[in-house]
Scaffold this motif. Sequence first.
Motif, short mmCIF file in Angstrom:
data_model
loop_
_atom_site.label_atom_id
_atom_site.label_comp_id
_atom_site.label_asym_id
_atom_site.label_seq_id
_atom_site.Cartn_x
_atom_site.Cartn_y
_atom_site.Cartn_z
N ASP A 139 -10.59 5.34 2.37
CA ASP A 139 -11.15 4.38 1.41
C ASP A 139 -12.44 3.79 2.00
OD1 ASP A 139 -11.80 2.17 -0.18
OD2 ASP A 139 -9.70 1.78 -0.68
N ALA A 140 -13.58 4.18 1.42
CA ALA A 140 -14.88 3.72 1.93
C ALA A 140 -15.02 2.21 1.84
CB ALA A 140 -16.01 4.41 1.17
N ASN A 141 -14.40 1.59 0.83
CA ASN A 141 -14.50 0.14 0.67
C ASN A 141 -13.78 -0.59 1.80
OD1 ASN A 141 -15.99 0.26 -1.76
ND2 ASN A 141 -14.12 0.59 -2.94
N ILE A 142 -12.60 -0.09 2.16
CA ILE A 142 -11.87 -0.69 3.28
C ILE A 142 -12.67 -0.55 4.57
CG2 ILE A 142 -9.81 -0.49 4.73
CD1 ILE A 142 -9.16 -1.79 2.15
N ARG A 143 -13.23 0.64 4.77
CA ARG A 143 -14.02 0.85 5.99
C ARG A 143 -15.22 -0.09 6.04
NH1 ARG A 143 -13.90 6.32 4.58
NH2 ARG A 143 -16.19 6.39 4.57
N ALA A 144 -15.89 -0.26 4.90
CA ALA A 144 -17.06 -1.14 4.87
C ALA A 144 -16.68 -2.59 5.16
CB ALA A 144 -17.75 -1.04 3.50
N LEU A 145 -15.56 -3.03 4.58
CA LEU A 145 -15.10 -4.40 4.80
C LEU A 145 -14.77 -4.64 6.27
CD1 LEU A 145 -14.02 -7.18 3.87
CD2 LEU A 145 -11.83 -6.05 3.40
N LEU A 146 -13.98 -3.74 6.84
CA LEU A 146 -13.57 -3.93 8.24
C LEU A 146 -14.73 -3.73 9.20
CD1 LEU A 146 -9.99 -2.37 8.30
CD2 LEU A 146 -10.68 -4.76 8.06
N LEU B 224 -9.27 0.88 20.79
CA LEU B 224 -8.19 0.52 19.86
C LEU B 224 -8.40 1.29 18.57
CD1 LEU B 224 -6.70 -2.97 19.15
CD2 LEU B 224 -7.57 -1.62 17.23
N ALA B 225 -7.28 1.75 17.97
CA ALA B 225 -7.36 2.55 16.74
C ALA B 225 -6.69 1.82 15.59
CB ALA B 225 -6.70 3.91 16.95
N ILE B 226 -7.40 1.74 14.45
CA ILE B 226 -6.86 1.19 13.20
C ILE B 226 -6.77 2.36 12.22
CG2 ILE B 226 -7.17 -0.47 11.33
CD1 ILE B 226 -8.90 -2.14 13.25
N LEU B 227 -5.56 2.70 11.80
CA LEU B 227 -5.34 3.92 11.03
C LEU B 227 -4.67 3.63 9.69
CD1 LEU B 227 -3.65 5.97 13.92
CD2 LEU B 227 -6.11 5.62 13.55
N ASP B 228 -5.21 4.18 8.63
CA ASP B 228 -4.54 4.13 7.34
C ASP B 228 -3.46 5.21 7.32
OD1 ASP B 228 -4.11 3.41 4.60
OD2 ASP B 228 -5.18 5.23 4.02
N VAL B 229 -2.31 4.88 6.77
CA VAL B 229 -1.20 5.84 6.75
C VAL B 229 -1.49 6.99 5.79
CG1 VAL B 229 1.23 6.18 6.13
CG2 VAL B 229 0.55 4.18 7.47
N MET B 230 -1.96 6.69 4.59
CA MET B 230 -2.14 7.71 3.55
C MET B 230 -3.55 8.27 3.60
SD MET B 230 0.84 7.83 2.24
CE MET B 230 0.56 8.77 0.74
N MET B 231 -3.75 9.33 4.38
CA MET B 231 -5.03 10.02 4.44
C MET B 231 -4.81 11.50 4.15
SD MET B 231 -7.13 8.38 7.68
CE MET B 231 -5.83 8.74 8.89
N ILE C 296 -2.60 0.78 18.92
CA ILE C 296 -2.71 1.41 17.61
C ILE C 296 -2.19 0.43 16.55
CG2 ILE C 296 -1.99 3.34 16.14
CD1 ILE C 296 -1.47 4.94 18.71
N MET C 297 -2.95 0.33 15.45
CA MET C 297 -2.54 -0.48 14.31
C MET C 297 -2.53 0.40 13.07
SD MET C 297 -4.43 -3.84 12.69
CE MET C 297 -4.29 -4.77 14.22
N LEU C 298 -1.42 0.39 12.33
CA LEU C 298 -1.32 1.16 11.09
C LEU C 298 -1.53 0.24 9.88
CD1 LEU C 298 1.74 3.56 11.63
CD2 LEU C 298 -0.68 4.20 11.46
N LEU C 299 -2.30 0.73 8.91
CA LEU C 299 -2.49 0.04 7.64
C LEU C 299 -1.81 0.84 6.54
CD1 LEU C 299 -6.34 -0.70 7.82
CD2 LEU C 299 -4.46 -2.12 8.65
N THR C 300 -1.09 0.16 5.65
CA THR C 300 -0.40 0.88 4.59
C THR C 300 -0.19 -0.02 3.37
OG1 THR C 300 1.61 2.10 4.00
CG2 THR C 300 1.85 0.26 5.53
N ALA C 301 -0.12 0.61 2.22
CA ALA C 301 0.19 -0.11 0.99
C ALA C 301 1.69 -0.20 0.78
CB ALA C 301 -0.48 0.58 -0.20
N ARG C 302 2.47 0.48 1.63
CA ARG C 302 3.92 0.51 1.47
C ARG C 302 4.57 -0.48 2.42
NH1 ARG C 302 4.97 6.94 1.75
NH2 ARG C 302 4.30 6.51 3.88
N THR D 33 0.43 -4.51 6.20
CA THR D 33 0.57 -4.10 4.80
C THR D 33 -0.63 -4.56 3.98
OG1 THR D 33 2.97 -4.29 5.00
CG2 THR D 33 2.06 -4.17 2.78
N LYS D 34 -1.16 -3.65 3.17
CA LYS D 34 -2.23 -3.99 2.23
C LYS D 34 -1.62 -4.67 1.00
CE LYS D 34 -4.96 0.10 3.46
NZ LYS D 34 -5.55 1.36 2.95
#
Length: 256
Positions: A41-48, A79-86, A106-112, A131-132
């Motif tokens: 998600d380019a918007n999430i990347r831009a925000l962070l 440090l790594a910030i990773l979206d789960v659904m890629m 490592i930090m995971l980001l997810t909508a679930r 969680t998002k």
Amino acid sequence: MHVLANKIAFMLPSVQDQSEMYSLHRRADNDMKHLLLADDDANIRALLRHVMTKEGYRVHEAQDGLEAVKLMQETPIDLAILDVMMPGMDGLELCDYIRQHYDIPIMLLTARDQLSDKRDGYLKGTDEYVTKPFEPEELVYRVKALFRRYHRTSSDIIRMNRIVIDRNNVEVTDGQSILFLPMKEFELLSQLAQFPGRLFSRDELIRLVWGADYEGDDRTVDVHIKRLRDRFADYTDDFVIQTVRGIGYKMEVKSP
């Protein structure tokens, strides 16, 4: 999955190459922390990117797991910030890969937000599960907390109130006497104590303490944890080893 493993195998530098690369990075850029942000998600990347750059971090972006693997080969990451659904290589696969080859938070980001999803993340070796939707400021706080937690590994001396672990001399003391531990108990205690608050799965502890080629029962971790708890039963005001049901263990150090 085998095709995916083949794709990333040729990308992985040798352990010596990784060590030299990280050493050069530390000398050249000792103060600024480098973050990997992997999200399609380019918007999430831009925000962070905006938020983390304001906090003084250097952000490196990837839009999928394979791109993140290649980036980590070329650029040392703190440090790594990773979206789960890629697409392609998802965040869980990438988390597992990073945990096997790098020693970074490592930090995971997810909508679930299901318990089973969080369990999968922690079993793959994540340190944080966010969680998002989330507040960007909360991510900043969590990133700083992870760096504080991992900073403890820079010393051969680990202090948990009265208990002091000397990894160099393979000793544990309580301020008055030396406590003698069998080697595997010492290694297990040290591994947990290096990362207070971090949840380790049994499989991860087996790999880190007993080695990747260990073929015994993973319940040996439970046996050794019980022995450590019995051995340090009089020191529960200093630290406790907590069980997270169905996943593994983490060290909690009490406030002085």
